[in-house]
Design an enzyme around this catalytic site. Structure first.
Site, PDB file in Angstrom:
ATOM      1  N   GLU A 172      -8.788  -6.982   4.090  1.00 19.12           N
ATOM      2  CA  GLU A 172      -8.010  -8.046   3.435  1.00 19.12           C
ATOM      3  C   GLU A 172      -7.294  -8.905   4.474  1.00 19.12           C
ATOM      4  OE1 GLU A 172      -5.819  -5.722   0.515  1.00 19.12           O
ATOM      5  OE2 GLU A 172      -7.701  -5.198  -0.477  1.00 19.12           O
ATOM      6  N   TYR A 209       0.803  -1.245   0.000  1.00 22.45           N
ATOM      7  CA  TYR A 209       0.000   0.000   0.000  1.00 22.45           C
ATOM      8  C   TYR A 209       0.831   1.287   0.000  1.00 22.45           C
ATOM      9  CZ  TYR A 209      -4.438  -2.355  -0.091  1.00 22.45           C
ATOM     10  OH  TYR A 209      -5.510  -3.096  -0.506  1.00 22.45           O
TER      11      TYR A 209
HETATM   12  C1  HEM Z   1      -6.461   2.419  -1.979  1.00 20.93           C
HETATM   13  C2  HEM Z   1      -5.775   1.648  -2.770  1.00 20.93           C
HETATM   14  C3  HEM Z   1      -6.349   0.800  -3.905  1.00 20.93           C
HETATM   15  C4  HEM Z   1      -7.488   0.939  -4.640  1.00 20.93           C
HETATM   16  C5  HEM Z   1      -8.588   2.003  -4.554  1.00 20.93           C
HETATM   17  C6  HEM Z   1      -7.508  -0.162  -5.582  1.00 20.93           C
HETATM   18  C7  HEM Z   1      -8.517  -0.376  -6.509  1.00 20.93           C
HETATM   19  C8  HEM Z   1      -8.563  -1.439  -7.365  1.00 20.93           C
HETATM   20  C9  HEM Z   1      -9.624  -1.693  -8.308  1.00 20.93           C
HETATM   21  C10 HEM Z   1     -10.860  -0.822  -8.490  1.00 20.93           C
HETATM   22  C11 HEM Z   1      -9.328  -2.841  -8.967  1.00 20.93           C
HETATM   23  C12 HEM Z   1     -10.156  -3.516 -10.048  1.00 20.93           C
HETATM   24  C13 HEM Z   1     -11.060  -4.551  -9.415  1.00 20.93           C
HETATM   25  C14 HEM Z   1     -11.852  -5.312 -10.449  1.00 20.93           C
HETATM   26  O1  HEM Z   1     -12.312  -4.722 -11.374  1.00 20.93           O
HETATM   27  O2  HEM Z   1     -12.007  -6.497 -10.353  1.00 20.93           O
HETATM   28  C15 HEM Z   1      -8.077  -3.320  -8.445  1.00 20.93           C
HETATM   29  C16 HEM Z   1      -7.434  -4.455  -8.890  1.00 20.93           C
HETATM   30  C17 HEM Z   1      -6.133  -4.720  -8.594  1.00 20.93           C
HETATM   31  N1  HEM Z   1      -5.351  -4.094  -7.659  1.00 20.93           N
HETATM   32 FE1  HEM Z   1      -5.886  -2.543  -6.491  1.00 20.93          FE
HETATM   33  N2  HEM Z   1      -6.378  -0.899  -5.409  1.00 20.93           N
HETATM   34  C18 HEM Z   1      -5.640  -0.349  -4.402  1.00 20.93           C
HETATM   35  C19 HEM Z   1      -4.423  -0.801  -3.919  1.00 20.93           C
HETATM   36  C20 HEM Z   1      -3.672  -1.779  -4.520  1.00 20.93           C
HETATM   37  C21 HEM Z   1      -2.331  -2.154  -4.124  1.00 20.93           C
HETATM   38  C22 HEM Z   1      -1.579  -1.595  -2.935  1.00 20.93           C
HETATM   39  C23 HEM Z   1      -1.931  -3.111  -5.000  1.00 20.93           C
HETATM   40  C24 HEM Z   1      -0.581  -3.813  -5.073  1.00 20.93           C
HETATM   41  C25 HEM Z   1       0.524  -3.187  -5.365  1.00 20.93           C
HETATM   42  C26 HEM Z   1      -3.024  -3.351  -5.927  1.00 20.93           C
HETATM   43  C27 HEM Z   1      -3.015  -4.293  -6.950  1.00 20.93           C
HETATM   44  C28 HEM Z   1      -4.099  -4.634  -7.704  1.00 20.93           C
HETATM   45  C29 HEM Z   1      -4.082  -5.700  -8.714  1.00 20.93           C
HETATM   46  C30 HEM Z   1      -2.871  -6.542  -9.083  1.00 20.93           C
HETATM   47  C31 HEM Z   1      -5.356  -5.756  -9.271  1.00 20.93           C
HETATM   48  C32 HEM Z   1      -5.832  -6.676 -10.389  1.00 20.93           C
HETATM   49  C33 HEM Z   1      -5.311  -6.101 -11.665  1.00 20.93           C
HETATM   50  C34 HEM Z   1      -5.715  -6.836 -12.910  1.00 20.93           C
HETATM   51  O3  HEM Z   1      -6.772  -7.491 -12.969  1.00 20.93           O
HETATM   52  O4  HEM Z   1      -4.944  -6.726 -13.861  1.00 20.93           O
HETATM   53  N3  HEM Z   1      -4.050  -2.538  -5.609  1.00 20.93           N
HETATM   54  N4  HEM Z   1      -7.631  -2.457  -7.467  1.00 20.93           N
END
Ligand code: HEM
Ligand SMILES: Cc1cc2nc3c(=O)[nH]c(=O)nc-3n(C[C@H](O)[C@H](O)[C@H](O)COP(=O)(O)OP(=O)(O)OC[C@H]3O[C@@H](n4cnc5c(N)ncnc54)[C@H](O)[C@@H]3O)c2cc1C
Length: 393
Positions: free
Chosen positions: A138, A95
């Site tokens: 989580e 994060y």
């Molecule tokens: C406040 C912080 C964060 C928000 C608002 C956020 C938001 C999101 C959203 C909206 C999605 C798409 C979900 C979906 O459509 O299924 C997602 C997927 C993802 N997030 Fe986050 N996220 C955050 C933090 C993080 C962090 C810290 C990481 C790791 C470095 C991360 C890694 C990922 C990955 C790998 C995916 C899936 C990507 C893919 O399908 O290619 N996220 N996140």
């Protein structure tokens, strides 16, 4: 806790994010992926290239900013993010990396005039609040999954115990844990995360469980994608006896208990979660209409299995629709794209039903429209994406 002033500043940036959100997030990703190689394996390059992932995250941030006064209204979105994060093993230590890149991107894209220290401080506090919500949820899911019967934390070694061709392009893999211990139960519709090392580089992917996980095994069914890294590796290099690292099942696109008629609609490999749902539903008395669309008979997976179920379970009605007839495979019930009129004929008379659908984006957009026009209540019509969520409107 965010101050009233911070909340006001964050809300006032919503219009700005609406017009420049995607550029901001694209900039943020470029920075993060080049400076922090340790998070690269977490992100799917294809989703980056298509822009779907930056768009999904931009949408997440935007929704958050819009609802900063009523975070409980984010319900569905937060659950989706948490489940996706859990399936890919996003951890608390990731994060601060995202946070610092996001804040730097905001200030670089907006320039000093708009991104004043006050605006940056408000966004810093807002990101911190959202990160705390996600990390807390989580962590508690990781704990639950570790403590549940058959559960585990992080990657666990599994062995391929069977590999079965289901169509010209879909192959099923059956996995059992290498330690021969029990496995975590999964809800019908959930998916697993997978960690692969290809040419020395780690990548992660999700695959829906295509059968109920009630025999000490998980089954996934994978479509070979042209140029796809994981799917081609699985098809060509993963054989009976091979080992593979899996994360515990996750996902919120799950079959909810109900006595209403159930309609499962899939296109192509989108069939996979509906198979587990079908198995679960047939253990109850509810009527099930299973509607599947494929390009043609040669790529239609699981037809014999479903036909067999229909013979044994009168509550199951199945309908197949092919884009084209290949002249070799058994015929479909309809040839051509699934129209609203045809779907209407295949739905149960009672439109107070539960519908679950999954397939290519254009297909899902059409099904969503058709179901609405045919009188299926919108909140009883559910879908998932095999990638980052995007709008079907
Ligand atoms: C406040 C912080 C964060 C928000 C608002 C956020 C938001 C999101 C959203 C909206 C999605 C798409 C979900 C979906 O459509 O299924 C997602 C997927 C993802 N997030 Fe986050 N996220 C955050 C933090 C993080 C962090 C810290 C990481 C790791 C470095 C991360 C890694 C990922 C990955 C790998 C995916 C899936 C990507 C893919 O399908 O290619 N996220 N996140
Ligand atoms: C919840 C969930 C459940 C899923 N369940 C299933 C399932 O049951 N069965 C299934 O088969 N799949 C499923 N998927 C999809 C799966 O996770 C993979 O995305 C899919 O197998 C393709 O992965 P890949 O590594 O083979 O392809 P990738 O390497 O990700 O490539 C996909 C496509 O993008 C192109 N591409 C790759 N990189 C780039 C680039 N940099 N620029 C331009 N184009 C590029 C490739 O040529 C290819 O055509 C699911 C996904 C999710 C999120």
């Amino acid at each position: 806790m965010l101050s009233v002033q911070d909340r006001a500043i964050v809300k006032s940036t919503v219009p700005l994010l609406e017009s420049g959100g995607e550029a901001l997030i694209t900039h943020f990703y470029r920075m993060m992926l080049s400076e922090y190689p340790e998070v690269r394996p977490l992100f799917n390059q294809a989703h980056q290239a298509s822009g779907d992932q930056p768009r999904a995250l931009a949408n997440g941030v935007l929704m958050y900013a819009r609802h900063i006064d009523q975070l409980d209204q984010l319900g569905d979105l937060v659950a989706k993010i948490i489940n996706k994060h859990v399936a890919l093993q996003i951890l608390p230590e990731h994060y601060p990396i995202v946070g610092s890149c996001l804040l730097r991107a905001i200030s670089e894209v907006l320039g000093d005039e708009i991104a004043t220290p006050e605006v940056m401080a408000a966004w810093g506090a807002a990101y911190g609040q959202l990160a705390d919500i996600l990390i807390g949820a989580e962590t508690s899911i990781y704990d639950q999954k570790e403590q549940a019967p058959g559960g585990w934390r992080g990657a666990r070694d599994f062995i391929v115990v069977a590999k079965v061709d289901e169509s010209a392009e879909i192959t099923s893999f059956y996995f059992e844990p290498a330690d021969k211990g029990p496995i975590l139960a999964a809800e019908p519709g959930q998916y697993i995360g997978m960690q692969l090392i290809l040419d020395g580089e780690e990548i992660r992917r999700n695959y829906s469980l295509s059968a109920l996980a009630n025999q000490g095994q998980y089954r996934i069914s994978v479509k070979r994608e042209t140029g796809g890294r994981a799917s081609n590796h699985l098809h060509d290099q993963l054989h009976v006896g091979s080992s593979i690292q899996l994360f515990p099942p996750s996902g919120e696109f799950t079959l909810t208990e109900s006595a209403k008629p159930l309609v499962l609609i899939s296109g192509g490999v989108g069939i996979t979660p509906t198979l587990a749902m079908l198995e679960a539903a047939l253990a109850t008395k509810r009527p099930v209409h299973f509607i599947h669309c494929a390009r043609n008979g040669s790529v239609h997976a699981f037809r014999d299995w479903i036909d067999g179920l229909a013979e044994r379970h009168p509550q199951l009605k199945r309908f197949y629709c092919y884009d084209e007839d290949d002249g070799v495979s058994p015929a479909a019930h309809k040839v051509g794209l699934l129209s609203q009129e045809q779907l209407g004929e295949w739905l149960p008379q009672q439109r107070d039903l539960d519908a679950y659908f999954l397939g290519p984006k254009g297909f899902m957009a059409a099904i969503k429209r058709h179901l609405k026009a045919l009188g299926v209540p919108e909140k009883q019509s559910r879908y998932e994406f095999f990638g980052p969520a995007s709008s079907l409107e």
